[in-house]
Design an enzyme around this catalytic site. Sequence first.
Site: not given
Length: 417
Positions: A237, A274, A311, A315, A342-343
């Site tokens: 984290g 990570g 990402r 988010y 297409c978004e």
Amino acid sequence: MSFTYKETELFAEQCAVTELAKTHGTPLFVYSKAAITANWQQFSQHWPAPHKLCYAVKANSNLAVLNVLARLGAGFDIVSGGELARVLAAGGKAEDVVFSGVGKSHEEIAYALDQNIGCFNVESSAELERIQHIASEKGVVAPISLRVNPDVDAQTHPYIATGLKANKFGIAMGEALDVFRRGQALENLDMRGVDCHIGSQILTPQPFLDAADRMFNLIGTLREEGIQITHLDMGGGFGIPYQHEEKLEVSGYLQELQRRAKEIGNLTLMLEPGRAIVGNAGIMVTKVEYYKPGSEKNFLLVDAGMNDLLRPSLYNAYHDIVPVQRHQGVDEPLVDVVGPVCETGDFFGHARHLAAQEGDLLAVMNAGAYGFTMASNYNTRPRAAEVMVHGETASLIREREPLASLWQGEHVLGDDA
Ligand SMILES: *Cc1c(COP(=O)(O)O)cnc(C)c1O
């Protein structure tokens, strides 16, 4: 820093990014071996044995990345049987692996036991019973840690906060003692540790230390019951600056954690970083397809999409976007950098000052973590190639997917169907 300009050209270590794009095409992920190594050592130098570091594979699971880390002595934190297979293929050892995740299947547990997994980080009493069952069939004893939910607010994005009562991860602090007693009674389990993971992209030590204190309390209670807990895994984290955030001082936190653990005594500490290992060690290079000025907004349409780097869409995450070749003394209009998918949510940055034209290359910075590992084939787009640089050497560590491989394994109906 591994990604810097020499005059007007962006370099990855000693490799010109333009040349990498020419050789390997775009979109392209470029990782720096030096940066991965330096990030790892930032943890390992403050973390003497017997304490352990397990790199969280889901952040970036390319075999070359895992192999570099294995050679640095890393253990690994995995969340699926597939990740265990990757670690083994990359030269890691199962004994150095901890298996996290809320939904471990029968097959994954059996596979991990067959490989001699280092520890299961168990997330529910049902999982405990399942591991007992499988271990007893195999006549082995499974090493177990319980993931406990310390209920601290990590003050991060709700999608990546995991340590609150209200989410699916871990066992509630109030139930931990009962679940431990149950585990102690099961013959094929070795109840040896506790773990937690309070969320991701956390930039101050306080939430970690608050969580640690709650875990130390729990360990005290368990030991009073005669349950000999010998390790505490505080998860990952650790955040990185994406925009202008202040850097998290890892060394201070690691030292303070060790100091507090010493007071408890007989406790091996573990961490599962990570993002902090790979995040700033990678960029995504993309080519401008079109500049599309408008009355409300100007768009730079690039050849990477949300399927390559999710990402921002998932988010609303911020990534710096910089030109691979800087142009001096030109106007930098305000643009939205968007992909071809297409978004409407397919974007990399809103309202950025960038001077770029068709054919120019851009680098999306800090794309080494949760970049390629979240990539998909949405819109039947082959996943990008990946390159690792080391000094002047660039190695292709994953080939761009050939188009036909995208429907490999699909079948049209036969004439009689
Ligand atoms: C995702 C995850 C990590 C790594 O998180 P980072 O924010 O990338 O450091 C570590 N442990 C567990 C259990 C995870 O789910």
